[in-house]
Design a protein around this motif. Sequence first.
Motif, PDB file in Angstrom:
ATOM      1  N   VAL A 144       0.883  -1.171   0.000  1.00  0.00           N
ATOM      2  CA  VAL A 144       0.000   0.000   0.000  1.00  0.00           C
ATOM      3  C   VAL A 144       0.918   1.218   0.000  1.00  0.00           C
ATOM      4  CG1 VAL A 144      -1.811   1.262   1.218  1.00  0.00           C
ATOM      5  CG2 VAL A 144      -1.792  -1.231   1.272  1.00  0.00           C
ATOM      6  N   ASP A 145       1.073   1.843  -1.162  1.00  0.00           N
ATOM      7  CA  ASP A 145       1.937   3.023  -1.321  1.00  0.00           C
ATOM      8  C   ASP A 145       1.100   4.126  -1.953  1.00  0.00           C
ATOM      9  OD1 ASP A 145       4.016   4.759  -1.440  1.00  0.00           O
ATOM     10  OD2 ASP A 145       5.195   3.632  -2.904  1.00  0.00           O
ATOM     11  N   PRO A 146       0.399   4.917  -1.129  1.00  0.00           N
ATOM     12  CA  PRO A 146      -0.646   5.808  -1.654  1.00  0.00           C
ATOM     13  C   PRO A 146      -0.198   7.223  -2.025  1.00  0.00           C
ATOM     14  CG  PRO A 146      -0.746   5.751   0.727  1.00  0.00           C
ATOM     15  CD  PRO A 146       0.406   4.892   0.328  1.00  0.00           C
ATOM     16  N   LEU A 147       1.050   7.440  -2.354  1.00  0.00           N
ATOM     17  CA  LEU A 147       1.531   8.784  -2.666  1.00  0.00           C
ATOM     18  C   LEU A 147       0.701   9.416  -3.782  1.00  0.00           C
ATOM     19  CD1 LEU A 147       3.705  10.905  -2.002  1.00  0.00           C
ATOM     20  CD2 LEU A 147       5.098   9.895  -3.822  1.00  0.00           C
ATOM     21  N   GLY A 148       0.138  10.601  -3.501  1.00  0.00           N
ATOM     22  CA  GLY A 148      -0.675  11.326  -4.477  1.00  0.00           C
ATOM     23  C   GLY A 148      -2.121  10.875  -4.556  1.00  0.00           C
ATOM     24  N   GLU A 149      -2.475   9.812  -3.869  1.00  0.00           N
ATOM     25  CA  GLU A 149      -3.856   9.313  -3.889  1.00  0.00           C
ATOM     26  C   GLU A 149      -4.693  10.006  -2.809  1.00  0.00           C
ATOM     27  OE1 GLU A 149      -3.793   5.102  -3.354  1.00  0.00           O
ATOM     28  OE2 GLU A 149      -2.511   4.749  -5.104  1.00  0.00           O
ATOM     29  N   PRO A 150      -6.037   9.982  -2.951  1.00  0.00           N
ATOM     30  CA  PRO A 150      -6.884  10.518  -1.888  1.00  0.00           C
ATOM     31  C   PRO A 150      -6.704   9.709  -0.592  1.00  0.00           C
ATOM     32  CG  PRO A 150      -8.156  10.172  -3.889  1.00  0.00           C
ATOM     33  CD  PRO A 150      -6.811   9.546  -4.108  1.00  0.00           C
ATOM     34  N   PHE A 151      -6.771  10.393   0.540  1.00  0.00           N
ATOM     35  CA  PHE A 151      -6.612   9.732   1.842  1.00  0.00           C
ATOM     36  C   PHE A 151      -7.768   8.763   2.076  1.00  0.00           C
ATOM     37  CE2 PHE A 151      -7.574   9.629   6.433  1.00  0.00           C
ATOM     38  CZ  PHE A 151      -6.394   9.059   6.881  1.00  0.00           C
ATOM     39  N   ASP A 152      -7.444   7.514   2.451  1.00  0.00           N
ATOM     40  CA  ASP A 152      -8.436   6.474   2.739  1.00  0.00           C
ATOM     41  C   ASP A 152      -8.193   5.961   4.160  1.00  0.00           C
ATOM     42  OD1 ASP A 152     -10.104   4.295   2.928  1.00  0.00           O
ATOM     43  OD2 ASP A 152      -9.358   3.277   1.125  1.00  0.00           O
ATOM     44  N   PRO A 153      -9.076   6.299   5.104  1.00  0.00           N
ATOM     45  CA  PRO A 153      -8.854   5.882   6.495  1.00  0.00           C
ATOM     46  C   PRO A 153      -8.882   4.367   6.691  1.00  0.00           C
ATOM     47  CG  PRO A 153     -11.032   6.880   6.247  1.00  0.00           C
ATOM     48  CD  PRO A 153     -10.303   7.073   4.946  1.00  0.00           C
ATOM     49  N   GLN A 154      -9.399   3.630   5.701  1.00  0.00           N
ATOM     50  CA  GLN A 154      -9.401   2.171   5.796  1.00  0.00           C
ATOM     51  C   GLN A 154      -8.002   1.601   5.563  1.00  0.00           C
ATOM     52  OE1 GLN A 154     -12.173   0.369   6.589  1.00  0.00           O
ATOM     53  NE2 GLN A 154     -13.281   2.288   6.775  1.00  0.00           N
ATOM     54  N   LEU A 155      -7.167   2.337   4.784  1.00  0.00           N
ATOM     55  CA  LEU A 155      -5.837   1.841   4.415  1.00  0.00           C
ATOM     56  C   LEU A 155      -4.691   2.724   4.914  1.00  0.00           C
ATOM     57  CD1 LEU A 155      -6.588   0.888   0.687  1.00  0.00           C
ATOM     58  CD2 LEU A 155      -6.407  -0.676   2.622  1.00  0.00           C
ATOM     59  N   HIS A 156      -5.005   3.959   5.294  1.00  0.00           N
ATOM     60  CA  HIS A 156      -3.952   4.911   5.636  1.00  0.00           C
ATOM     61  C   HIS A 156      -4.118   5.411   7.075  1.00  0.00           C
ATOM     62  CE1 HIS A 156      -4.674   5.943   1.131  1.00  0.00           C
ATOM     63  NE2 HIS A 156      -3.965   4.827   1.253  1.00  0.00           N
ATOM     64  N   GLU A 157      -2.977   5.746   7.689  1.00  0.00           N
ATOM     65  CA  GLU A 157      -2.981   6.358   9.012  1.00  0.00           C
ATOM     66  C   GLU A 157      -2.320   7.727   8.874  1.00  0.00           C
ATOM     67  OE1 GLU A 157      -1.042   5.642  13.443  1.00  0.00           O
ATOM     68  OE2 GLU A 157      -0.984   4.022  11.972  1.00  0.00           O
ATOM     69  N   ALA A 158      -3.106   8.792   9.137  1.00  0.00           N
ATOM     70  CA  ALA A 158      -2.587  10.151   8.983  1.00  0.00           C
ATOM     71  C   ALA A 158      -1.693  10.487  10.174  1.00  0.00           C
ATOM     72  CB  ALA A 158      -3.738  11.144   8.870  1.00  0.00           C
ATOM     73  N   MET A 159      -0.427  10.784   9.890  1.00  0.00           N
ATOM     74  CA  MET A 159       0.513  11.152  10.936  1.00  0.00           C
ATOM     75  C   MET A 159       0.564  12.665  11.116  1.00  0.00           C
ATOM     76  SD  MET A 159       1.271   8.161  11.759  1.00  0.00           S
ATOM     77  CE  MET A 159       2.517   8.423  12.998  1.00  0.00           C
ATOM     78  N   ALA A 160       0.267  13.406  10.044  1.00  0.00           N
ATOM     79  CA  ALA A 160       0.265  14.874  10.103  1.00  0.00           C
ATOM     80  C   ALA A 160      -0.579  15.405   8.952  1.00  0.00           C
ATOM     81  CB  ALA A 160       1.698  15.403   9.993  1.00  0.00           C
ATOM     82  N   MET A 161      -1.056  16.657   9.139  1.00  0.00           N
ATOM     83  CA  MET A 161      -1.778  17.351   8.071  1.00  0.00           C
ATOM     84  C   MET A 161      -1.029  18.651   7.791  1.00  0.00           C
ATOM     85  SD  MET A 161      -5.806  16.632   8.740  1.00  0.00           S
ATOM     86  CE  MET A 161      -6.223  16.927   7.052  1.00  0.00           C
ATOM     87  N   VAL A 162      -0.672  18.820   6.527  1.00  0.00           N
ATOM     88  CA  VAL A 162       0.165  19.951   6.140  1.00  0.00           C
ATOM     89  C   VAL A 162      -0.534  20.731   5.026  1.00  0.00           C
ATOM     90  CG1 VAL A 162       2.417  20.598   5.188  1.00  0.00           C
ATOM     91  CG2 VAL A 162       2.239  18.619   6.709  1.00  0.00           C
ATOM     92  N   PRO A 163      -0.573  22.076   5.117  1.00  0.00           N
ATOM     93  CA  PRO A 163      -1.157  22.846   4.010  1.00  0.00           C
ATOM     94  C   PRO A 163      -0.208  22.840   2.803  1.00  0.00           C
ATOM     95  CG  PRO A 163      -0.387  24.318   5.770  1.00  0.00           C
ATOM     96  CD  PRO A 163      -0.169  22.914   6.239  1.00  0.00           C
ATOM     97  N   ASN A 164      -0.771  22.700   1.628  1.00  0.00           N
ATOM     98  CA  ASN A 164       0.008  22.725   0.392  1.00  0.00           C
ATOM     99  C   ASN A 164      -0.913  23.187  -0.733  1.00  0.00           C
ATOM    100  OD1 ASN A 164       1.539  22.269  -1.893  1.00  0.00           O
ATOM    101  ND2 ASN A 164       2.240  20.237  -1.270  1.00  0.00           N
ATOM    102  N   PRO A 165      -0.773  24.420  -1.159  1.00  0.00           N
ATOM    103  CA  PRO A 165      -1.677  24.952  -2.191  1.00  0.00           C
ATOM    104  C   PRO A 165      -1.520  24.263  -3.548  1.00  0.00           C
ATOM    105  CG  PRO A 165       0.062  26.539  -1.678  1.00  0.00           C
ATOM    106  CD  PRO A 165       0.210  25.403  -0.716  1.00  0.00           C
ATOM    107  N   ASP A 166      -0.366  23.621  -3.785  1.00  0.00           N
ATOM    108  CA  ASP A 166      -0.139  22.975  -5.073  1.00  0.00           C
ATOM    109  C   ASP A 166      -0.744  21.570  -5.157  1.00  0.00           C
ATOM    110  OD1 ASP A 166       1.314  25.198  -5.818  1.00  0.00           O
ATOM    111  OD2 ASP A 166       3.213  24.347  -5.112  1.00  0.00           O
TER     112      ASP A 166
END
Length: 199
Positions: A144-166
């Motif tokens: 499971v390597d979700p770089l650039g994919e939408p966050f899925d709480p079933q597969l991903h654990e959010a360690m931090a939330m960072v603002p990024n306008p790009d």
Amino acid sequence: MANNPTDESTPEELDAEAIQEGADADQTQSGAEDEAGDERQDAHDDDRKMQGDAAEELAKVKDQLLRTVAEMENVRRRAQRDVENAHKFAVEKLLGELLPVVDSLEKAEELAKTTDNADSMAEGISLSLKLFVSTLEKSGIALVDPLGEPFDPQLHEAMAMVPNPDAEPNSVMDVMQRGYTLNGRLVRAAKVVVVKGEQ
């Protein structure tokens, strides 16, 4: 009165007595026949009642048998599913112990790439890592390597939330640790940094 020749009865009286005796005999015989008919009717009614009771009992036993057969089929299916799951997920504990080895190899590969004149070391570690990951994939393990994919709480654990306008809000901006699934079941969630949406 008995019909004796010594009696002084007239012929008319004798005929009347004979007729009366014949009628009494017919009446007795008719009464006996009526009683026999009643007894036959009672026996017939009893037979019908017993047949009805037997049919009812048979229906109950048949219903119970069908329920028992259905229950046994359910038990057989459940046991078969449990055995299949045991085969599919038997290596789950082993996988949990092997994943840190993969993580260490990945870190060693990264370090070797940043070190001067360590290209051959990085190449050897990369080959070892590829071999190890392909072995895991043969056992039903998926990365499971979700770089650039939408966050899925079933597969991903959010360690931090960072603002990024790009980047797209609520998408995975960085993967700190990749996750793994075993035959579709999550073994370890991917630890990710998620893009914070505008407030």
